[in-house]
Design an enzyme around this catalytic site. Structure first.
Site, PDB file in Angstrom:
ATOM      1  CB  THR A  85      55.497   4.227  55.419  1.00 40.31           C
ATOM      2  OG1 THR A  85      56.490   5.236  55.208  1.00 40.31           O
ATOM      3  CG2 THR A  85      55.999   2.917  54.864  1.00 40.31           C
ATOM      4  CE1 TYR A 124      58.201  12.885  58.795  1.00 36.85           C
ATOM      5  CE2 TYR A 124      56.028  11.965  58.405  1.00 36.85           C
ATOM      6  CZ  TYR A 124      57.365  12.056  58.078  1.00 36.85           C
ATOM      7  OH  TYR A 124      57.870  11.319  57.038  1.00 36.85           O
ATOM      8  CE  LYS A 181      59.268   9.804  60.146  1.00 33.87           C
ATOM      9  NZ  LYS A 181      58.155   9.067  59.467  1.00 33.87           N
ATOM     10  CB  VAL A 214      60.440   7.510  62.908  1.00 35.09           C
ATOM     11  CG1 VAL A 214      59.117   6.947  62.388  1.00 35.09           C
ATOM     12  CG2 VAL A 214      60.304   7.919  64.370  1.00 35.09           C
TER      13      VAL A 214
END
Length: 305
Positions: A58, A146, A174, A214
């Site tokens: 992001t 992640y 995550k 998150v």
């Protein structure tokens, strides 16, 4: 015996509870805007975040240079590092490069690392084990893995996650995989702290045992997510569900109309937090039609008048 009405203790959350995967502000000309990044970081922490991820997807990490990543991280740590956990996104599909970025992040003052599964080259599970272990060995910082196979093409298998949990510095995941059964198995067999990495899964993962989020939507709804976590901690799932359902229009606006970073920046512009919504190619800014829809969705979620 009647059940106790005493709320359970908050779960162990080594890297915070509500973390925003922060966008990277650019000037109208496309240059890195460090003053705007510091203002945004301060706004996010003031709004309820106790952690930020810098240079994640992001944050448009594929289109920022190593020097820009370093400058951005230093600026954010300077702005909020005494009030929030600052994680640096350092994962790549090249183990050596990921190590270099991780060492750079440690020198810049990061409190932890977010390391995504290597993308595109689709390594086998033994390759993932070696990759993540090598990155974790390269610094003294805690690591959040992640797991997002929808972007990377490769899932971190349950058994691989359990093996990785044996590493002293691999402390969290995550989770954007959408595999509740797998998540439950890892939680049952390891000490990894789980964070929801997909806003549509936040409540489900928190109810399963995740310790935090998150989030991209937390750019505009951090306080609401903090309230949701507090409700789950207290065993008040009715209140948590009410918050989750109220935020559905915000999730749809930011995460389903087009790419998330595009709409997160647009939302911050609508709310007056950022002066513009510039993104770097191949992303394109939100259109005026998208902005009008976004404004309506934020109103529907109770996030703006």
């Amino acid at each position: 015996m009647a059940p106790s009405s005493t709320p359970a203790e908050a779960p162990r959350a080594p890297l915070g509870r509500v973390l925003t995967a922060m966008v990277t502000p650019f000037t109208a000309g496309g240059d890195l805007d460090l003053p705007a990044a510091q203002r945004l970081a301060s706004h996010l922490v003031d709004s309820g975040n106790d952690g930020l991820v810098v240079s994640g997807t992001t944050g448009e990490s594929p289109t920022t240079s190593e020097a820009e990543k370093d400058a951005l991280l230093r600026a954010v740590v300077e702005a909020v590092g005494d009030r929030a956990t600052v994680l640096a996104g350092t994962g790549t599909n090249d183990t050596r490069h990921a190590v270099e970025l991780s060492v750079q992040a440690e020198k810049a003052g990061a409190h932890g690392l977010l390391v995504v599964t290597p993308y595109y080259n689709k390594p086998p599970q033994e390759g993932l084990l070696a990759h993540f272990s090598t990155v974790a060995d390269s610094t003294g910082l805690p690591v959040m893995l992640y797991d997002i196979p929808g972007r990377t093409g490769t899932a971190i298998a349950t058994e691989t996650l359990i093996r990785l949990a044996e590493h002293d510095r691999i402390v969290a995941v995550k989770d954007a995989k959408g595999d509740i059964a797998g998540t439950t198995a890892v939680l049952a067999r390891s000490d990894l702290a789980y964070y929801s990495g997909s806003d549509e899964w936040n409540l489900a993962l928190l109810a399963t045992g995740a310790v935090g989020v998150v989030s991209v939507v937390a750019h505009v709804a951090a306080r609401e997510y903090a309230d949701m976590l507090a409700a789950v901690d207290a065993g008040d799932l009715a209140s948590a569900r009410a918050i989750d359902r109220r935020l559905v229009p915000a999730f749809q606006a930011i995460m389903t109309r087009t790419q998330g970073a595009i709409m997160a920046k647009a939302a911050l512009e609508v709310l007056g937090v950022l002066p513009g919504r510039t993104v770097r190619p191949p992303l394109v800014p939100a259109t005026e039609d998208q902005i009008r829809g976004l404004e309506a969705d934020l109103r529907a979620a109770g996030l703006t008048s």
